[in-house]
Design a protein around this motif. Structure first.
Motif, short mmCIF file in Angstrom:
data_model
loop_
_atom_site.label_atom_id
_atom_site.label_comp_id
_atom_site.label_asym_id
_atom_site.label_seq_id
_atom_site.Cartn_x
_atom_site.Cartn_y
_atom_site.Cartn_z
N GLU A 170 0.76 -1.14 0.08
CA GLU A 170 -0.37 0.12 0.27
C GLU A 170 0.80 1.17 -0.10
N ALA A 171 1.86 1.12 0.09
CA ALA A 171 3.19 2.63 -0.15
C ALA A 171 4.40 2.11 -0.62
N PRO A 172 4.73 2.96 -1.29
CA PRO A 172 6.46 2.20 -1.51
C PRO A 172 7.48 2.26 -0.65
N SER A 173 8.88 1.79 -0.85
CA SER A 173 10.10 1.76 -0.01
C SER A 173 10.76 2.62 -0.79
N ILE A 174 11.65 3.18 0.06
CA ILE A 174 13.04 3.22 -0.46
C ILE A 174 14.42 2.45 0.05
N GLN A 175 15.25 1.69 -0.13
CA GLN A 175 16.59 2.17 -0.16
C GLN A 175 17.86 2.26 -0.84
N GLU A 176 18.19 3.67 -0.06
CA GLU A 176 18.99 5.03 -0.75
C GLU A 176 20.54 4.47 -0.88
N LEU A 177 20.64 3.19 -0.63
CA LEU A 177 21.76 2.94 -0.80
C LEU A 177 22.59 1.47 -0.74
N CYS A 178 22.25 1.38 -1.73
CA CYS A 178 22.79 -0.58 -1.83
C CYS A 178 23.85 -0.94 -2.75
N SER A 179 24.10 -1.93 -3.30
CA SER A 179 25.22 -2.32 -4.21
C SER A 179 25.66 -2.60 -5.00
N VAL A 180 26.62 -2.35 -6.75
CA VAL A 180 26.51 -3.29 -7.17
C VAL A 180 27.78 -4.42 -6.77
N MET A 181 27.27 -5.72 -6.28
CA MET A 181 28.19 -6.50 -5.98
C MET A 181 28.81 -7.18 -7.31
N ALA A 182 28.81 -7.17 -8.60
CA ALA A 182 29.33 -7.91 -9.41
C ALA A 182 28.40 -7.44 -10.94
N ARG A 183 29.03 -7.90 -11.69
CA ARG A 183 28.49 -7.77 -13.35
C ARG A 183 28.66 -8.81 -13.80
N GLN A 184 27.91 -9.85 -14.60
CA GLN A 184 27.92 -10.73 -15.03
C GLN A 184 27.03 -10.93 -16.62
N GLU A 185 28.07 -11.21 -17.17
CA GLU A 185 26.76 -11.57 -19.06
C GLU A 185 25.83 -10.09 -19.07
N GLY A 186 25.83 -8.90 -18.57
CA GLY A 186 24.80 -8.48 -18.86
C GLY A 186 23.63 -8.35 -17.69
N VAL A 187 23.93 -8.98 -16.04
CA VAL A 187 23.31 -9.25 -15.42
C VAL A 187 24.21 -8.44 -13.98
N LEU A 188 23.54 -7.29 -13.20
CA LEU A 188 23.95 -6.91 -11.81
C LEU A 188 23.27 -7.54 -11.38
N ILE A 189 24.75 -7.90 -9.95
CA ILE A 189 24.37 -8.39 -9.60
C ILE A 189 24.23 -7.61 -7.92
N MET A 190 22.78 -7.63 -7.58
CA MET A 190 22.92 -6.27 -6.31
C MET A 190 22.81 -6.75 -4.42
N SER A 191 23.35 -5.35 -3.79
CA SER A 191 23.17 -6.49 -2.76
C SER A 191 21.75 -5.78 -1.96
N CYS A 192 20.44 -4.60 -2.98
CA CYS A 192 19.72 -4.75 -2.64
C CYS A 192 18.59 -4.97 -2.14
N ASP A 193 18.05 -5.12 -1.00
CA ASP A 193 16.91 -5.64 -0.23
C ASP A 193 15.13 -5.68 -0.89
N VAL A 194 15.05 -6.87 -1.59
CA VAL A 194 13.77 -6.87 -2.11
C VAL A 194 13.60 -8.63 -1.93
N ASP A 195 11.90 -8.28 -2.92
CA ASP A 195 10.77 -9.22 -2.26
C ASP A 195 9.61 -9.46 -3.20
N PHE A 196 8.76 -10.47 -2.72
CA PHE A 196 7.78 -10.70 -3.25
C PHE A 196 7.41 -9.50 -4.04
#
Length: 279
Positions: A170-196
């Motif tokens: 019912e409301a958006p959430s923001i994570q203003e600071l996470c990081s790009v941990m790796a880049r592989q074959e056009g995919v970004l792997i990030m430490s960002c907190d996501v869910d369903f």
């Protein structure tokens, strides 16, 4: 070489062995902050919830007055693999506590031409997991300003995510600071907190002091027991989608079969599930 494994309902097996070498999330990662008030959400109204016929949702972001960027797998029924009719999708810009800054239905939708919904889970799949939705009419609300896009960030760069999810639908959430941990074959792997529900959520770079979208959330996974998020390398793939949208005629691209985002449970369960790229 470390194994990257999808997690969540329906996620199974190894994504593949990917050389991540140091992949530790930065200790400075910020926590998710729920933007329940108009003041807290000011400037982020162009991020919205994508509702599909009342059965499920993803996250999307406006990149032009009439164009929403999201994940391609949001446009398929997870059980049948049937493509969803655009008219069943509604973009709720800045949705918060029962109200949106603007409401628009979708008239056209394009996915990456090489995206295969029922194919084997792979880096190819994630890097093509983007879609563009054309709205019924442009959003001209002065508080809903489309975001610009940018080239992919480098490894170690700081990024942020604005998203909805099953426990914060019912409301958006923001994570203003996470990081790009790796880049592989056009995919970004990030430490960002996501869910369903975070599928299609915009990933922002803040370099230059202005948020620009550099990826969209495709899936969540694990690396050595640590939760990570995966996103497409946006810039090149987005050019392909823009050209595809320009070249298609209205009403000529969507199959007639109507599908719905499968949420894996009753609506009382607290919102739609995060639909993975495997269906």
């Amino acid at each position: 070489m470390l194994g990257l494994r999808f997690i969540g309902q329906g996620f199974a097996g190894l994504f593949g062995l990917i050389g991540l070498f140091p992949v530790m999330a930065q200790a400075a990662d910020s926590r998710l902050q729920r933007m329940e008030t108009s003041d807290a959400g000011r400037g982020w109204e162009a991020v919205g919830r994508l509702d599909v016929d009342g059965e499920g949702f993803c996250t999307g972001a406006l990149i032009a007055p009439d164009l929403v960027l999201t994940a391609a797998h949001c446009l398929y029924d997870a059980r049948s693999g049937v493509r969803i009719q655009p008219k069943t999708i509604e973009f709720l810009a800045g949705w918060r506590n029962g109200r949106a800054s603007a409401y628009r239905t979708v008239t056209r939708a394009v996915v990456h031409p090489d995206y295969i919904f029922d194919g084997e889970v792979s880096t190819d799949r994630v890097r093509r997991d983007i879609a563009l939705l054309q709205l019924q009419r442009p959003i001209r609300n002065t508080t809903v300003i489309p975001f610009q896009t940018d080239n992919r960030p480098r490894k170690g760069a700081d990024v942020g995510v604005v998203s909805y999810a099953h426990d914060r639908s019912e409301a958006p959430s923001i994570q203003e600071l996470c990081s790009v941990m790796a880049r592989q074959e056009g995919v970004l792997i990030m430490s960002c907190d996501v869910d369903f529900g975070s599928s299609g959520a915009p990933v922002f770079s803040f370099s230059g002091g202005k948020p620009r979208i550099v990826s969209v959330v495709s899936a969540k996974a694990e690396v050595d027991g640590k939760r990570v998020s995966l996103g497409a390398d946006l810039a090149k793939e987005l050019q392909i989608l823009r050209a595809q949208l320009t070249s298609t005629r209205i009403g000529s691209r969507m199959p007639e079969g109507v599908g719905r985002v499968q949420v894996g449970g009753a609506r009382s369960s607290g919102g739609a599930k995060f639909v993975r790229p495997g269906g």
